[in-house]
Design an enzyme around this catalytic site. Sequence first.
Site, PDB file in Angstrom:
ATOM      1  N   TYR A  74     -33.019 103.561 110.500  1.00 55.84           N
ATOM      2  CA  TYR A  74     -32.914 102.176 110.978  1.00 55.84           C
ATOM      3  C   TYR A  74     -34.196 101.416 110.659  1.00 55.84           C
ATOM      4  O   TYR A  74     -34.157 100.254 110.260  1.00 55.84           O
ATOM      5  CB  TYR A  74     -32.648 102.141 112.489  1.00 55.84           C
ATOM      6  N   PHE A 126     -27.402  74.173  93.332  1.00 58.91           N
ATOM      7  CA  PHE A 126     -26.462  75.285  93.326  1.00 58.91           C
ATOM      8  C   PHE A 126     -25.678  75.207  94.633  1.00 58.91           C
ATOM      9  O   PHE A 126     -26.218  74.795  95.660  1.00 58.91           O
ATOM     10  CB  PHE A 126     -27.137  76.652  93.162  1.00 58.91           C
ATOM     11  N   THR A 127     -24.427  75.622  94.586  1.00 60.36           N
ATOM     12  CA  THR A 127     -23.498  75.400  95.711  1.00 60.36           C
ATOM     13  C   THR A 127     -24.059  75.897  97.048  1.00 60.36           C
ATOM     14  O   THR A 127     -24.213  75.119  97.991  1.00 60.36           O
ATOM     15  CB  THR A 127     -22.154  76.087  95.421  1.00 60.36           C
ATOM     16  N   ASP A 217     -35.819  79.962  93.012  1.00 59.26           N
ATOM     17  CA  ASP A 217     -34.554  80.701  93.011  1.00 59.26           C
ATOM     18  C   ASP A 217     -34.592  81.578  91.773  1.00 59.26           C
ATOM     19  O   ASP A 217     -34.334  81.130  90.652  1.00 59.26           O
ATOM     20  CB  ASP A 217     -33.355  79.741  92.985  1.00 59.26           C
ATOM     21  N   LYS A 260     -27.400  89.742  90.592  1.00 59.71           N
ATOM     22  CA  LYS A 260     -27.410  89.277  89.198  1.00 59.71           C
ATOM     23  C   LYS A 260     -28.432  90.079  88.393  1.00 59.71           C
ATOM     24  O   LYS A 260     -28.162  91.225  88.042  1.00 59.71           O
ATOM     25  CB  LYS A 260     -27.705  87.777  89.145  1.00 59.71           C
ATOM     26  N   ARG A 384     -16.358  75.024  87.512  1.00 61.40           N
ATOM     27  CA  ARG A 384     -17.673  74.503  87.899  1.00 61.40           C
ATOM     28  C   ARG A 384     -17.655  73.014  87.595  1.00 61.40           C
ATOM     29  O   ARG A 384     -18.166  72.552  86.588  1.00 61.40           O
ATOM     30  CB  ARG A 384     -18.817  75.195  87.151  1.00 61.40           C
ATOM     31  N   PHE A 451     -14.499  75.260  96.977  1.00 62.81           N
ATOM     32  CA  PHE A 451     -13.962  75.904  95.769  1.00 62.81           C
ATOM     33  C   PHE A 451     -13.537  77.340  96.001  1.00 62.81           C
ATOM     34  O   PHE A 451     -12.655  77.853  95.319  1.00 62.81           O
ATOM     35  CB  PHE A 451     -15.000  75.844  94.635  1.00 62.81           C
TER      36      PHE A 451
HETATM   37  N1  F0G Z   1     -28.634  81.047  93.573  1.00 58.85           N
HETATM   38  C1  F0G Z   1     -28.010  81.124  92.394  1.00 58.85           C
HETATM   39  C2  F0G Z   1     -28.631  80.502  91.187  1.00 58.85           C
HETATM   40  C3  F0G Z   1     -26.777  81.784  92.296  1.00 58.85           C
HETATM   41  O1  F0G Z   1     -26.184  81.855  91.113  1.00 58.85           O
HETATM   42  C4  F0G Z   1     -26.216  82.356  93.459  1.00 58.85           C
HETATM   43  C5  F0G Z   1     -24.907  83.001  93.425  1.00 58.85           C
HETATM   44  C6  F0G Z   1     -26.897  82.245  94.661  1.00 58.85           C
HETATM   45  C7  F0G Z   1     -28.120  81.592  94.685  1.00 58.85           C
HETATM   46  C8  F0G Z   1     -26.355  82.803  95.954  1.00 58.85           C
HETATM   47  O2  F0G Z   1     -26.457  84.176  95.959  1.00 58.85           O
HETATM   48  O3  F0G Z   1     -24.064  84.912  95.984  1.00 58.85           O
HETATM   49  O4  F0G Z   1     -25.926  86.508  96.460  1.00 58.85           O
HETATM   50  O5  F0G Z   1     -25.324  84.775  98.099  1.00 58.85           O
HETATM   51  N2  F0G Z   1     -24.103  82.848  92.482  1.00 58.85           N
HETATM   52  C9  F0G Z   1     -22.810  83.457  92.333  1.00 58.85           C
HETATM   53  C10 F0G Z   1     -22.197  82.988  91.054  1.00 58.85           C
HETATM   54  C11 F0G Z   1     -21.904  83.261  93.501  1.00 58.85           C
HETATM   55  O6  F0G Z   1     -21.039  83.377  90.784  1.00 58.85           O
HETATM   56  O7  F0G Z   1     -22.848  82.274  90.287  1.00 58.85           O
HETATM   57  P1  F0G Z   1     -25.372  85.136  96.667  1.00 58.85           P
END
Ligand code: F0G
Length: 460
Positions: A74, A126-127, A217, A260, A384, A451
């Site tokens: 833990y 970014f979303t 990021d 990634k 996108r 989305f």
């Molecule tokens: N920042 C970037 C540039 C990303 O591409 C993503 C995720 C995140 C933050 C968020 O990270 O998914 O681990 O919580 N991108 C995925 C995509 C969802 O398909 O591009 P996460």
Amino acid sequence: MTERRSWAEPWKIKMVEHLRVTTKEERLAAIKEAGYNTFLLKSRDVYIDLLTDSGTNAMSDRQWSGLMMGDEAYAGSRNFYHLEKAIQDYYTYKYLIPTHQGRGAEHMISQIMIKKGDFLPGNMYFTTTRMHQELAGGTFVDIIIDEAHDTESEHPFKGNVDLDKLQALIDKVGADKIPYFAIATAVNMAGGQPISLGNLKELRKLSLKYKIPIVHDMTRVAENAWFIKEREDGYADKSVAEIVYEICSITDHATMSAKKDPIVNIGGFLATNDEDLYLKAQNMVVMYEGLHTYGGMAGRDMEAVALGIAESVQDDHMRARVGQTQYLGERLLEFGIPIVKPIGSHGVFIDARKFLPHLSQDMFPSQTLAAEIYIQGGVRTMERGIVSAGRNKETGDHNRPKLELVRVTLPRRVYTQSHMDVTAESIADVYARRESIKGLRFTYEPELLRFFQARFEPLD
Ligand code: F0G
């Protein structure tokens, strides 16, 4: 001996996973059931899955062995200390807070650093990043260069910050309303486009002048580094690892989706050089993710990330990684398909406005095209465009991004060149019948990050 011109992947395949080939009738039924949203398809109905490069990667034998070295304590797992060392050695950051994935880190940094009424300048949104900025009371401001919004521009660093736009924002709202600069490497929504080190260094001057930190990021930082090596003066002889190190060293804090670059299936972290932020995040992580030495990850997952970081900065790996994307992009160009240029790092982005010029943005051209590509060949891609961009929090109207794209995203070390050929050919088949394609309308629209779960039906 003749000089070798082609490169091949620096690995071979040890285990395979079978794919299911479906009929067109099965795919038509599946996409209808999924509300014409590729996020809602069942994976078993997909032949080649190019939805995302997030968590869909193939780990190496070393990483799989690393799972067996998981220390599931833990508190104080040895894998935490291994990961911490990897982050210090490769990414320069001193302190680590593991999270379940990237958005866990975005949540914490947004809650800690943003006050209501603040502005967050960034090199494109970014979303999930913007959502967390808004939930914390901030407003995102796009300060990327104009070329990033132009799918035809061949600018080598479309991820660059427009320093005049940034200066204008500082002059307008005041430095005290800007808690940080939100800077992404290999800008996802722009098509996987890099920021140059030259631009980052100029940004650093503003950051020091106004005492505004840079939040990096770093989700695809090694991919960005590859483009710097290839395109920026003075970097051809530097390794990806050296360039990654230099990028990180001129930023202050970082959020990472380890799903990634580090070639794993789950994980993320917040990293920083600032002890004060670290202590605040330590306090917060126990509320939302888990104890500060595991965040949202199992010990074995942290081990896989630590090993994956080292693999991700190898030049041979990155040559093959980005090389495969370039290969797919070039095949699509041969078929005359409109894509974002230059071809990016993690995917090829199809320009849906040019592909389906007869559909207005309100008919969701990218959403429509992603559904058609699936129907054609069982290839799963992602919207996108206007659907991803969501609604303006003040007016309630759609945000209307200039870029209306379908992302064809490549998981790391998963598919072969033949899969890329099949993908390009099925997209070409859709292109040949593009004039008969009609748009979509919403039947269900979720409030946040719509989305992911939205549902649609075809227009008559
Ligand atoms: N920042 C970037 C540039 C990303 O591409 C993503 C995720 C995140 C933050 C968020 O990270 O998914 O681990 O919580 N991108 C995925 C995509 C969802 O398909 O591009 P996460």
